[in-house]
Write an enzyme that holds these catalytic residues in place. Structure first.
Site, mmCIF file in Angstrom:
data_model
loop_
_atom_site.group_PDB
_atom_site.id
_atom_site.type_symbol
_atom_site.label_atom_id
_atom_site.label_comp_id
_atom_site.label_asym_id
_atom_site.label_seq_id
_atom_site.Cartn_x
_atom_site.Cartn_y
_atom_site.Cartn_z
ATOM 1 N N LYS A 153 0.839 -1.207 0.000
ATOM 2 C CA LYS A 153 0.000 0.000 0.000
ATOM 3 C C LYS A 153 0.873 1.256 0.000
ATOM 4 O O LYS A 153 2.091 1.173 0.271
ATOM 5 C CB LYS A 153 -0.903 -0.019 1.232
ATOM 6 C CG LYS A 153 -0.122 -0.029 2.545
ATOM 7 C CD LYS A 153 -0.992 -0.421 3.719
ATOM 8 C CE LYS A 153 -0.205 -0.362 5.013
ATOM 9 N NZ LYS A 153 -0.956 -0.933 6.152
ATOM 10 N N ARG A 166 -10.045 -0.327 15.174
ATOM 11 C CA ARG A 166 -9.897 0.519 13.984
ATOM 12 C C ARG A 166 -10.924 0.004 12.983
ATOM 13 O O ARG A 166 -12.033 0.483 12.948
ATOM 14 C CB ARG A 166 -8.458 0.451 13.472
ATOM 15 C CG ARG A 166 -8.150 1.479 12.421
ATOM 16 C CD ARG A 166 -6.677 1.513 12.056
ATOM 17 N NE ARG A 166 -6.196 0.257 11.470
ATOM 18 C CZ ARG A 166 -4.973 0.088 10.958
ATOM 19 N NH1 ARG A 166 -4.109 1.093 10.994
ATOM 20 N NH2 ARG A 166 -4.604 -1.061 10.449
ATOM 21 N N TYR A 184 16.542 30.548 4.660
ATOM 22 C CA TYR A 184 15.405 31.204 5.329
ATOM 23 C C TYR A 184 15.652 31.332 6.821
ATOM 24 O O TYR A 184 16.156 30.413 7.466
ATOM 25 C CB TYR A 184 14.142 30.366 5.126
ATOM 26 C CG TYR A 184 13.544 30.476 3.753
ATOM 27 C CD1 TYR A 184 13.114 31.710 3.250
ATOM 28 C CD2 TYR A 184 13.401 29.351 2.952
ATOM 29 C CE1 TYR A 184 12.554 31.806 1.988
ATOM 30 C CE2 TYR A 184 12.831 29.431 1.686
ATOM 31 C CZ TYR A 184 12.410 30.666 1.214
ATOM 32 O OH TYR A 184 11.853 30.752 -0.026
ATOM 33 N N MET A 209 11.943 24.395 0.301
ATOM 34 C CA MET A 209 11.017 23.507 -0.409
ATOM 35 C C MET A 209 11.738 22.650 -1.447
ATOM 36 O O MET A 209 11.458 21.457 -1.589
ATOM 37 C CB MET A 209 9.923 24.333 -1.097
ATOM 38 C CG MET A 209 8.864 23.467 -1.769
ATOM 39 S SD MET A 209 7.644 24.424 -2.675
ATOM 40 C CE MET A 209 6.749 25.197 -1.336
HETATM 41 C C1 LIG Z 1 -0.083 -1.820 6.761
HETATM 42 C C2 LIG Z 1 -0.581 -3.085 7.287
HETATM 43 C C3 LIG Z 1 0.288 -4.165 7.482
HETATM 44 C C4 LIG Z 1 1.797 -4.046 7.379
HETATM 45 O O1 LIG Z 1 2.280 -3.536 8.591
HETATM 46 P P1 LIG Z 1 3.846 -3.264 8.889
HETATM 47 O O2 LIG Z 1 3.841 -2.778 10.281
HETATM 48 O O3 LIG Z 1 4.268 -2.220 7.920
HETATM 49 O O4 LIG Z 1 4.568 -4.533 8.684
HETATM 50 C C5 LIG Z 1 -0.266 -5.375 7.844
HETATM 51 N N1 LIG Z 1 -1.595 -5.521 8.037
HETATM 52 C C6 LIG Z 1 -2.462 -4.483 7.896
HETATM 53 C C7 LIG Z 1 -3.906 -4.703 8.162
HETATM 54 C C8 LIG Z 1 -1.976 -3.235 7.536
HETATM 55 O O5 LIG Z 1 -2.831 -2.209 7.432
#
Ligand SMILES: *Cc1c(COP(=O)(O)O)cnc(C)c1O
Length: 354
Positions: A46, A140, A256, A305
């Site tokens: 992701k 969650r 800056y 930036m």
């Molecule tokens: C992002 C995620 C992972 C991976 O977690 P890491 O801590 O990056 O290894 C695994 N399971 C779910 C449900 C996640 O959202």
């Protein structure tokens, strides 16, 4: 306006890049797969492969042997499905709309069902194999264990039954509690594979492995727990070209806010990398860049930036156009900045990812 497509062929090479160690990524996945014992390791890809670039991550992970991939959004599916079998892809946010269910059915990727409403929506659309997230204490996403008896849940064809650890990177009593709760859940509802552990969870030991693990951070070089230290290697490093070198006379300030004043005559290099690229202002006066010969060059004044200034007084041979590497060891950078290793990875900007 010039809309000549051939212009894109003329775009000069960029003056910054995220160096990417494919061998380290492959080794990190294999290390997580081995550490997962009898379970098989998947891969969380992701957020553009945690900011490292999912397009280059996917072929490497497939080649290393990964077959199960996790994204959060439906919009992240096309880049993954371009490489991997649809049946190995899970979408963690699940089907929130009818459009999501249509996309899931058309693409063949699996939604992770996270609520009763999602279970009903998936069932009404004709369903098919899906994953189910059960909440064992993180609060969650996920259905609660007491909801598992509901007909809408019983009707699901569950490929991966999963839960997520809230405190896997800490020595918390919650880990064992969630692990025990999840073990009970696996006995409550039919499924083909059970999955609990993220990167940190894998390091908690075999009780946590079940059938499939879901490492993300560790694949990209992050260390979530001390037990995993030394098992993974750095995958990405921000690098930038020197776009100008000039003198900074004693008593003059730079950048800056004029926060740095030269105590003596200095030479400074201006690098093509700034906070818009994810090299945040917290590195102002703190960051270090490394030259090809190993020379360590401190950041002077505030990060802008698009630019960062470094002290090159001690390295007269450096020239405009030379490349420098940021010191970006994730564990050290996290200590230095107060940002998590997750944030340090995912904040790399589009110009840097290329
Ligand atoms: C992002 C995620 C992972 C991976 O977690 P890491 O801590 O990056 O290894 C695994 N399971 C779910 C449900 C996640 O959202």
């Amino acid at each position: 306006m010039n809309s000549d497509a051939s212009l894109s062929n003329l775009i000069p090479a960029p003056s910054l890049r995220l160096s990417f160690d494919a061998g380290a990524l492959a080794d990190n996945w294999r290390a997580m797969d081995r550490l997962s014992g009898s379970a098989v390791a998947g891969a969380a890809v992701k957020a553009d492969g945690y900011g490292t670039g999912v397009e280059r991550v996917m072929p490497v992970l497939l080649d290393a042997g990964a077959r199960y991939f996790f994204v959060a959004h439906w919009s992240e599916v096309p880049e993954v499905i371009a490489h991997a079998d649809a049946h190995g892809i899970s979408v963690l946010h699940g089907p929130m709309t009818e459009a999501d269910t249509r996309f899931a059915l058309a693409s063949g990727v699996r939604p992770v069902i996270n609520s009763m409403a999602q279970a009903v929506r998936w069932g009404a659309a004709g369903g098919g194999a899906c994953d189910l997230m059960v909440d064992t204490g993180m609060n969650r996403l996920g259905v609660r264990p007491e909801e598992l008896a509901d007909p809408a849940i019983r009707a699901l064809d569950i490929e991966v039954l999963m839960s997520h650890l809230a405190c896997a990177d800490e020595d918390s009593a919650m880990n064992a509690r969630q692990c025990a709760a999840f073990r009970e859940v696996t006995a409550m509802i039919p499924h083909r594979r059970a999955s609990l552990a993220n990167s940190a969870g894998i390091a908690l030991g075999s009780d946590y492995h079940f059938d499939l693990t879901r490492p993300g951070l560790a694949l990209y070089g992050g260390t979530a727990r001390a037990e995993a230290e030394g098992l993974v290697r750095q995958v990405i490093t921000p690098e930038a070209a020197i776009i100008q070198i000039h003198d900074l006379p004693a008593g003059e300030s730079i950048g800056y806010g004029a926060t740095f004043t030269a105590p003596h005559d200095m030479r400074v290099a201006i690098l093509s990398l700034g906070y818009a690229d994810g090299y945040l202002r917290c590195w102002s006066g703190e960051g270090i860049f490394t030259a090809a010969d190993g020379a360590q060059l401190p950041v002077l004044g505030r990060v802008s930036m698009d630019m960062t200034a470094v002290d090159v007084t001690a390295v007269p041979h450096l020239r405009e156009g030379d490349w420098l590497r940021a010191q970006y060891d994730l564990a050290q950078a996290s200590q230095a900045t107060g940002l998590t290793q997750y944030e340090l990875l995912t904040l790399s900007g589009p110009r840097l990812r290329g």
